[in-house]
Design a protein around this motif. Sequence first.
Motif, short mmCIF file in Angstrom:
data_model
loop_
_atom_site.label_atom_id
_atom_site.label_comp_id
_atom_site.label_asym_id
_atom_site.label_seq_id
_atom_site.Cartn_x
_atom_site.Cartn_y
_atom_site.Cartn_z
N LEU A 1 -9.19 8.42 4.40
CA LEU A 1 -9.83 7.86 3.19
C LEU A 1 -11.33 7.71 3.43
O LEU A 1 -11.76 7.45 4.56
CB LEU A 1 -9.22 6.50 2.85
N ALA B 1 -6.76 -0.62 1.34
CA ALA B 1 -5.89 0.15 2.24
C ALA B 1 -6.05 -0.36 3.67
O ALA B 1 -5.06 -0.55 4.39
CB ALA B 1 -6.23 1.64 2.16
N ARG C 1 -11.01 1.90 -2.86
CA ARG C 1 -9.75 2.42 -2.29
C ARG C 1 -9.61 2.03 -0.83
O ARG C 1 -8.54 1.67 -0.37
CB ARG C 1 -9.72 3.96 -2.39
N SER D 1 5.94 7.07 -4.04
CA SER D 1 4.96 7.55 -3.05
C SER D 1 5.61 8.49 -2.05
O SER D 1 4.99 9.46 -1.59
CB SER D 1 4.34 6.37 -2.29
N ASP E 1 -15.81 4.78 -0.32
CA ASP E 1 -15.06 4.49 -1.55
C ASP E 1 -14.39 3.13 -1.36
O ASP E 1 -13.19 3.03 -1.10
CB ASP E 1 -14.03 5.61 -1.78
N SER F 1 0.84 -1.21 0.00
CA SER F 1 0.00 0.00 0.00
C SER F 1 0.87 1.25 0.00
O SER F 1 1.90 1.30 0.69
CB SER F 1 -0.86 0.03 1.26
#
Length: 406
Positions: A353, A364, A360, A118, A357, A82
């Motif tokens: 987050l 995660a 996603r 990232s 959703d 992740s």
Amino acid sequence: MNQKAHEPASLPVPDADALAQSDGLLARIRDEIAASGGWIAFDRYMERALYEPGLGYYSGGARKFGRRAEDGSDFITAPELSPLFATTLARPVAQALAASGTRTLIEFGAGTGKLASSLIHALDALGVPFDRYFIVELSGELRERQRETIAALAGPLAARVEWLDALPRQFEGVALGNEVLDAMPVRLFARRAGHWHERGVTHGPDGTLAFEDRPFAEDGSAGAAQQAALLARIDAEAGPGFDYVTETHAAACAFTHTVCTMLTRGAAFFIDYGFPRHEYYHPQRAQGTLMCHYRHRAHDDPFLYPGLQDITTHVEFTGIFEAGVETGADLLGYTTQARFLMNAGITDALAELDPLDAARFLPAASAVQKLLSEAEMGELFKVVAFSRGIDETLDVFVRGDRSHTL
Ligand SMILES: C[S@@+](CC[C@H](N)C(=O)[O-])C[C@H]1O[C@@H](n2cnc3c(N)ncnc32)[C@H](O)[C@@H]1O
């Protein structure tokens, strides 16, 4: 990577091209064994199996990192699980850059390039000024994959990434290595009837490789005396009176020493699975920690498909600590991955987050669970960090620091 062991016989068979590549490497290793009087030490075998130019596991074409055996990969690492791993790591990295007044990063063994991509995004989002992100990668094949990943994911920030062929002599900034120390060659030792033997590699008349133990004897060299002292310490930790197989980690210690020597200002973070010495050389760990990964299955035969499977051992963190501080660097902290990531705010990052959703949020949440869980990576993986010229304690090491266990 942290998988249950499987029988080698139940593993998938590589395709013909891969087998031909492995046979080519095997032939070279057999030649070296013959030229060395029928035996080579295990660290030499591991070095060739992983890093032989063009043919070794990391230097050849194996896919290595990924989620499933079907995509041809063998294991998954935290940055692959992740982007939250890198986003979270950005906070202590930012604090170390600010505390040392430096603006450069260097990553060793950068895998697919996902951590770099990232991390530079996250540092930029935090408003951290940084000039360059260097990568030291031994594998030409991985360099190419890193270039592609970083070009695709990092946008204009990709221009700040630069690959180096070797470690710089001096470095100011933050150095990072995730699962790099565990990939360094180790020597194997077997204690039988109270006597230490070095476990090396030989080949039989049919050409297959096999372990062969030779009595360990001091030859008057400084290296052998140092090794004998370490074996005596293992006797003291594990206790006498029973047979014991283990490994010692000169290459990982030498690497740490080199990194801490080159670090003139800043910090170096190493994240990996392992234990401090008293837990590593525990009486119950009598078979050592040598482990191989092939198509997401773990087993203990390092001679299966040389060059096509990963070979690794756990990291002995007391040795890493000693190698680092011997250079005059300070120990910045040592803690579990779970504690480090929680202190750095990974659960807050997850909470940002949107749970609605699902595409996603669910992956995660599952990755964070894996990174933190005691039964998975949270407790087995540790973070050790060294510094020079940093006076403050980083927030990630304020609670749950375990330096006293080293
Ligand atoms: C298990 S992989 C980890 C890759 C990546 N950091 C990740 O977490 O996905 C080990 C990496 O360490 C690299 N490595 C081993 N020895 C190294 C050294 N002396 N200098 C730089 N990289 C090294 C290997 O080439 C390989 O890319």
